[in-house]
Scaffold this active site. Structure first.
Site, PDB file in Angstrom:
ATOM      1  N   TYR A 181      -2.414  -4.389 -12.794  1.00 16.21           N
ATOM      2  CA  TYR A 181      -2.232  -2.958 -13.083  1.00 16.21           C
ATOM      3  C   TYR A 181      -1.772  -2.834 -14.537  1.00 16.21           C
ATOM      4  CZ  TYR A 181      -2.765  -2.213  -8.108  1.00 16.21           C
ATOM      5  OH  TYR A 181      -3.289  -2.172  -6.829  1.00 16.21           O
TER       6      TYR A 181
ATOM      7  N   TYR B  60      -3.907   9.280  -5.984  1.00 14.23           N
ATOM      8  CA  TYR B  60      -3.890   8.069  -6.805  1.00 14.23           C
ATOM      9  C   TYR B  60      -4.539   8.253  -8.184  1.00 14.23           C
ATOM     10  CZ  TYR B  60      -2.697   3.138  -6.858  1.00 14.23           C
ATOM     11  OH  TYR B  60      -2.080   1.949  -7.117  1.00 14.23           O
TER      12      TYR B  60
ATOM     13  N   ALA C 218       0.794  -1.242   0.000  1.00 14.46           N
ATOM     14  CA  ALA C 218       0.000   0.000   0.000  1.00 14.46           C
ATOM     15  C   ALA C 218       0.821   1.284   0.000  1.00 14.46           C
ATOM     16  CB  ALA C 218      -0.966   0.007   1.194  1.00 14.46           C
ATOM     17  N   GLU C 219       2.094   1.224  -0.361  1.00 13.08           N
ATOM     18  CA  GLU C 219       2.939   2.429  -0.364  1.00 13.08           C
ATOM     19  C   GLU C 219       2.876   3.163   0.968  1.00 13.08           C
ATOM     20  OE1 GLU C 219       2.299   0.769  -3.706  1.00 13.08           O
ATOM     21  OE2 GLU C 219       0.669   2.190  -3.428  1.00 13.08           O
TER      22      GLU C 219
ATOM     23  N   GLU D 289      -7.309  -6.776  -6.880  1.00 11.99           N
ATOM     24  CA  GLU D 289      -6.950  -5.356  -7.015  1.00 11.99           C
ATOM     25  C   GLU D 289      -6.845  -5.115  -8.495  1.00 11.99           C
ATOM     26  OE1 GLU D 289      -3.285  -4.054  -5.170  1.00 11.99           O
ATOM     27  OE2 GLU D 289      -3.804  -5.037  -3.292  1.00 11.99           O
TER      28      GLU D 289
ATOM     29  N   ASN E 273      -0.478 -10.356   1.378  1.00 15.90           N
ATOM     30  CA  ASN E 273      -0.607  -9.464   0.233  1.00 15.90           C
ATOM     31  C   ASN E 273       0.425  -9.824  -0.822  1.00 15.90           C
ATOM     32  OD1 ASN E 273      -2.000  -6.670  -0.419  1.00 15.90           O
ATOM     33  ND2 ASN E 273       0.115  -6.546  -1.166  1.00 15.90           N
ATOM     34  N   GLU E 274      -0.027 -10.186  -1.988  1.00 19.81           N
ATOM     35  CA  GLU E 274       0.879 -10.497  -3.100  1.00 19.81           C
ATOM     36  C   GLU E 274       2.082 -11.318  -2.611  1.00 19.81           C
ATOM     37  OE1 GLU E 274       1.687  -6.703  -4.982  1.00 19.81           O
ATOM     38  OE2 GLU E 274      -0.174  -6.837  -6.083  1.00 19.81           O
TER      39      GLU E 274
HETATM   40  C1  GAL Z   1      -0.171  -3.688  -5.336  1.00 21.62           C
HETATM   41  C2  GAL Z   1      -0.238  -3.805  -3.820  1.00 21.62           C
HETATM   42  C3  GAL Z   1      -0.906  -2.587  -3.233  1.00 21.62           C
HETATM   43  C4  GAL Z   1      -0.299  -1.344  -3.808  1.00 21.62           C
HETATM   44  C5  GAL Z   1      -0.407  -1.361  -5.305  1.00 21.62           C
HETATM   45  C6  GAL Z   1       0.213  -0.181  -5.997  1.00 21.62           C
HETATM   46  O1  GAL Z   1       0.801  -4.501  -5.854  1.00 21.62           O
HETATM   47  O2  GAL Z   1      -0.925  -4.956  -3.428  1.00 21.62           O
HETATM   48  O3  GAL Z   1      -0.759  -2.611  -1.844  1.00 21.62           O
HETATM   49  O4  GAL Z   1       1.009  -1.286  -3.412  1.00 21.62           O
HETATM   50  O5  GAL Z   1       0.274  -2.455  -5.797  1.00 21.62           O
HETATM   51  O6  GAL Z   1      -0.367   0.990  -5.616  1.00 21.62           O
END
Ligand code: GAL
Length: 954
Positions: free
Chosen positions: A268, A369, A154-155, A302, A212-213
């Site tokens: 992403y 974001y 989550a940065e 996500e 997480n990942e």
């Molecule tokens: C994902 C991660 C999130 C956040 C996102 C980028 O890989 O699970 O926590 O870091 O990337 O904003």
């Protein structure tokens, strides 16, 4: 709207108290038929009360979808970080905006470090009250996917791991004993809060995500332990995991030790290249969520909803990168090609890295974001696009939650391709139309052949995609084909209403099935109408322009009002999730219901204008006030609503300034600071966030040729050095390297020239280090996360003298002096340790009329206060606006004692700093305090207050 379909997708609100209060208010104005009187205070909307009895639900799943109480549910969610909005009152605002966009789910990370300043100490009060957060989620009527980590990425600083964990033996994110004992503390605390909020106990929590990942340096026993603990502590909803970066990353946790119930994928596809927003198109893959487990639904855990601003392009560029075109192409492709029925978009609203929440390698203060809702809680064109798509998912959920891949109608133009899914029970077909070459930018037309004699002309511009319906039943109607897309439908006052839309200026065709020729009246706009007995087809041909309204009656079906809009005119509509009430013209619809012949709305306006409600009810009340209405030819109620009162923000004047940094002077008394004899690393001394002071003493030999120091700060950090009170200069702090495998990059020592020293002379060195936050632990290797902060090396070239160091950071260290604002609010500047940032007047310091210039090697505070008298019943968003970020200094800003940001050229491009509404006194005095840490002589330009949004609100 088909009531069953609606209920399947929407999660009902816990209590309708707010709307019932509106009903009471409305009655005041309506019973007599006289003009609405001023509302009695008790008739104003009341906060929603907690329902006494809660209904437990069952939750299960199969390969198609989640199933709640035997009904299929399609989850359309977006991520929200409560820790980035330190204002519980506005949590509700953001979540109501999610719901109004058509979402039925919110995904929530829980941040271990935010709650735990010290081993064994946990705080869930005030801005950290996540029990309240889950209550709000329930009140608003959303499902929650809870993600308590322990690691969240989550940065945020440490990826959510508390900084004290850096000093605990054992690899983080493994089954090592030291880490296990530590995370069990956290999970025990957070599970205790989550468990009673599960759907199975009548609450909103429908899924529980672990880790997480978790793809590199994995430890299956650890994954299993997390789940065993959760189950032992009462978690009984399905457990999920979000694996990274498309299906190529393994393990997926779909089988074997550590397997979860519903494994999901993060994706992403559009990258984080905000600086190339105009050209980038899907460099990180095709964006299709794969099935990871045969008997579980496909879960897009996500899916990219915005981007971090890795290259300082500014978040508007990130919003553009992930704007409506990207959303149309990638979201619709994913929906049809993956068959996913669980979605969560990251982020719906990003928020603020207030205090030291940021993980500094990737982000600065703003975590906007480029999301659909800005950091100032304003809606964007991305919100409109989500609204179109999410309303469709909600309306069609009953059919979409169970589909199989199916033959798609063939396109006669190879530039355009199709893919389709069909609901095996109803035969409803969902056809994806997109360009065969994903980045194509051409505007192409084709004829789709449905293989049963039916054809449909379609047109598609580059970087667009459409989901077209065929053989789709709603209300009492049957849609045979359409080249327009469906936003939603409803049933009101004995008739059906359907809202379809297309790109402005494009032709559209909609075919409806009627057993005999119905009566057709074009009320607004233009449409050609024809009827063919063969196929029972009523065909409407039109061009998408403004809003065409067609009334169809007879033909053996209930009356239908067909609304044919453009993207823009369709996005003017809202639909209440539970009642199905369709509304046009407000800036937001928070709630809607019909009671006793009155349509009741809780809604926002941004300017005065029309409100139109599609209802059989005869009267309208908005935010408790009666609104005079007339019935339109479309059968709707039309009235007008006032806008907000304009707000002029007060000027920020009367600044006073005081200099500090006595720590730099040789005679400063540091005898109560901690001796840093064993280690210089700040975390070992319990100082985890913000500015750090070091003072070192040595007896000179006279042979010193200089001073070499090295400090690790994280990206964007610096350190400054003084000897015997003289400023020697500053240097960039060490950061985490991007190399793979990562090394803890060290920019090499900063070399400083010492003043001449005589043998035997005692020299005092002072160093101010800006700790910008902790690295994450993305690949679970422990070394990035455990990289130290603060001074890591000090040498006196040419000399054998030893330096004896003392260290000081945040007042109280891990024993927080300010438990309300918590561990991330303060560092260890003199002014911070002495309360100069707090609302009350400082007890120390020589405060004078401000000077506009600062000298290198100084810390200067500026303070002023301002009075707000914001209009009641309005939501006004304020921000602090600065000029071009300065190169010579960096600035920390506090409002009413809350650290709302860091500004400077070395930190990021940010100039506007959001002031979360709950931190401000709307009707009273507020304090701004700025700490200017100067590396070089420079001019300080003080900020002004600006309005970022102003709405009349319910
Ligand atoms: C994902 C991660 C999130 C956040 C996102 C980028 O890989 O699970 O926590 O870091 O990337 O904003």
């Amino acid at each position: 709207m088909h009531p069953l379909v609606t209920r399947r997708h929407a999660r009902p609100r816990r209590a309708l108290a707010a709307l019932l209060a509106l009903a009471a208010a409305a009655c005041l104005g309506l019973v007599s038929g006289a003009p609405a009187p001023e509302r009695a205070p008790e008739a104003r909307p009341q906060p929603v009360a907690r329902a006494d009895a809660r209904t437990a639900h069952t939750v299960s799943y199969d390969r198609h979808s989640l199933i709640v109480d035997g009904e299929r549910v399609l989850l359309q969610g977006a991520e929200f970080h409560y820790f980035r909005l330190p204002s519980p009152d506005t949590w509700r605002d953001v979540l109501e905006k999610y719901k109004a966009a058509g979402f039925n789910t919110v995904s929530l990370y829980f941040h271990w470090g935010y709650h735990s300043p010290k081993r064994g100490v946990y705080d869930f009060s005030g801005v950290r009250d996540v029990d309240r957060l889950l209550d709000v989620v329930e009140d608003v009527g959303l499902y929650a996917v809870v993600r308590p980590g322990p690691y969240i990425n989550a940065e945020t600083s440490g990826g959510g791991l508390p900084a004290w964990l850096k000093t605990v033996e054992g690899r983080a994110r493994s089954s090592d004993a030291g880490y296990t004992a530590a995370y069990r503390e956290w999970l025990t605390e957070i599970n205790r809060i989550i468990v009673p909020h599960q759907v199975t106990r009548g609450g909103p929590v429908v899924l529980y995500n672990v880790e997480n990942e978790y793809a590199q340096n994995t430890d299956a026993q650890y994954m299993q332990d997390l789940q065993d603990l959760a189950h032992a502590q009462g978690v009984d909803v399905p457990v999920t995991h979000n694996q990274c970066c498309q299906a190529s990353w393994t393990p997926h946790w779909a089988e074997g030790l550590g397997a979860v119930d519903i494994p999901g994928l993060d994706d992403y596809p559009q990258s984080f290249e905000c600086q190339n927003a105009d050209t980038v198109w899907g460099p990180w893959g095709d964006g299709i969520t794969r099935r990871l487990k045969a008997d579980a639904p496909v879960y897009a855990a996500e899916y990219q909803g915005g981007a971090i601003d890795l290259n300082n392009a500014g978040y508007e560029a990130c919003r553009k990168l992930t704007g409506p075109a990207y959303m149309k192409y990638f979201y619709k492709s994913n929906l049809i090609r993956s068959g996913a029925t669980l979605f969560s978009y990251y982020m719906g609203f990003g928020g603020t890295n207030w205090g030291y929440l940021a993980q500094p390698n990737d982000v600065y203060t703003s975590y906007d974001y480029g999301a659909m809702i800005t950091e100032d809680r304003q809606l964007t064109e991305k919100y409109d696009e989500f609204k179109l798509q999410s309303h469709f998912l909600r309306a069609a959920a009953g059919q979409l939650a169970k589909t199989d891949e199916a033959a798609a109608p063939a396109s006669d133009n190879p530039a355009l391709e199709t893919a389709a899914r069909v609901n095996p029970d109803t035969g409803a077909r969902f056809t994806l139309l997109r360009h065969a070459d994903p980045p194509a930018t051409t505007d192409d037309s084709a004829v789709l052949d449905y293989g049963d004699g039916r054809t449909l002309p379609v047109r598609l511009d580059g970087r667009d995609a459409k989901v077209l319906l065929s053989d789709y039943a709603f209300g009492g109607q049957r849609l045979a084909l359409s080249s327009s897309e469906l936003m939603t439908h409803t049933s009101a006052g004995g008739r059906d209403v359907a809202l379809l839309y297309g790109r402005e200026g494009e032709a559209g065709r909609t075919v409806l099935e009627y057993g005999s020729r119905p009566g057709v009246e074009v009320l607004d706009g233009a449409a050609d109408v024809s009827y063919a007995r063969e196929g029972d087809a009523l065909t409407l041909d039109y061009v998408h322009e403004d809003l065409t309204r067609v009334r169809i009656t007879g033909g053996g079906r209930p009356p239908l009002l067909l609304l044919l809009g453009t993207d823009a005119t369709a996005a003017e509509f809202w639909q209440d999730a539970e009642s199905g009430l369709l509304v046009r013209g407000t800036a937001l619809l928070r709630d809607g219901a019909v009671r006793g012949g009155t349509a009741l709305l809780r809604a926002d306006t941004e300017r005065a204008g029309e409100v139109e409600v599609f209802t059989g009810a005869g009267r309208l009340a908005v935010n408790g006030d009666r609104v005079p209405v007339r019935r339109t030819a479309s059968g709707s109620l039309l009235g007008s609503l006032p806008g907000p009162r304009a707000v002029e923000p007060p000027e920020l004047t009367g600044w006073r300034a005081a200099a500090e940094a006595p720590e730099a002077r040789p005679d400063f008394d540091d005898s109560r600071w901690r001796a840093a004899d064993r280690t210089l690393h700040a975390d070992d001394h319990g100082f985890h966030h913000g500015s750090l002071w070091y003072r070192g003493r040595f007896t000179a030999t006279g042979a010193e040729t200089g001073l070499k120091l090295n400090a690790i700060t994280g990206r964007r950090g610096i350190y400054q050095v003084w000897a015997d009170g003289r400023y020697l200069g500053s240097a960039q702090g060490g950061v985490q390297a991007d190399s793979d495998p990562p090394v803890n990059e060290d920019p090499g020592p900063g070399a400083f020239t010492l003043p001449d020293t005589a043998p035997g002379e005692e020299v005092v060195v002072a160093v101010l280090v800006q700790n910008m936050g902790h690295n994450d632990d993305w690949i679970a290797d422990d070394t990035r996360f455990k990289q130290p902060r603060g001074l890591v090396r000090a040498e006196l070239p040419g000399s054998a003298a030893d330096i004896a160091w003392r260290i000081q950071g945040t007042r109280g260290g891990e024993d927080l002096a300010d438990t309300e604002r918590g561990p991330f609010n303060n560092g260890g500047l003199y002014g911070e340790r002495h309360g100069w940032h707090l609302p009350q007047a400082p007890a120390s310091g020589d405060w004078r009329r401000s000077r506009p210039d600062v000298e290198g090697g100084t810390v200067t505070w500026y303070r002023t206060s301002f009075r707000l008298g914001l209009p009641h019943g309005q939501d006004t968003a304020l921000a602090l606006r600065f000029g071009e970020p300065p190169a010579g200094h960096r600035l920390l800003m506090y409002v009413n004692g809350w650290n709302v940001g860091q500004y400077g050229a070395g930190i990021g491009p940010q100039r506007d700093f959001t002031l979360p509404a709950g931190l401000l006194r709307d009707d009273g005095r507020n304090t701004v305090a700025l700490a200017v840490v100067a590396e070089d002589d420079s001019a300080v330009r003080l900020p002004s207050l600006v309005v970022k949004g102003n709405h009349r609100t319910g």
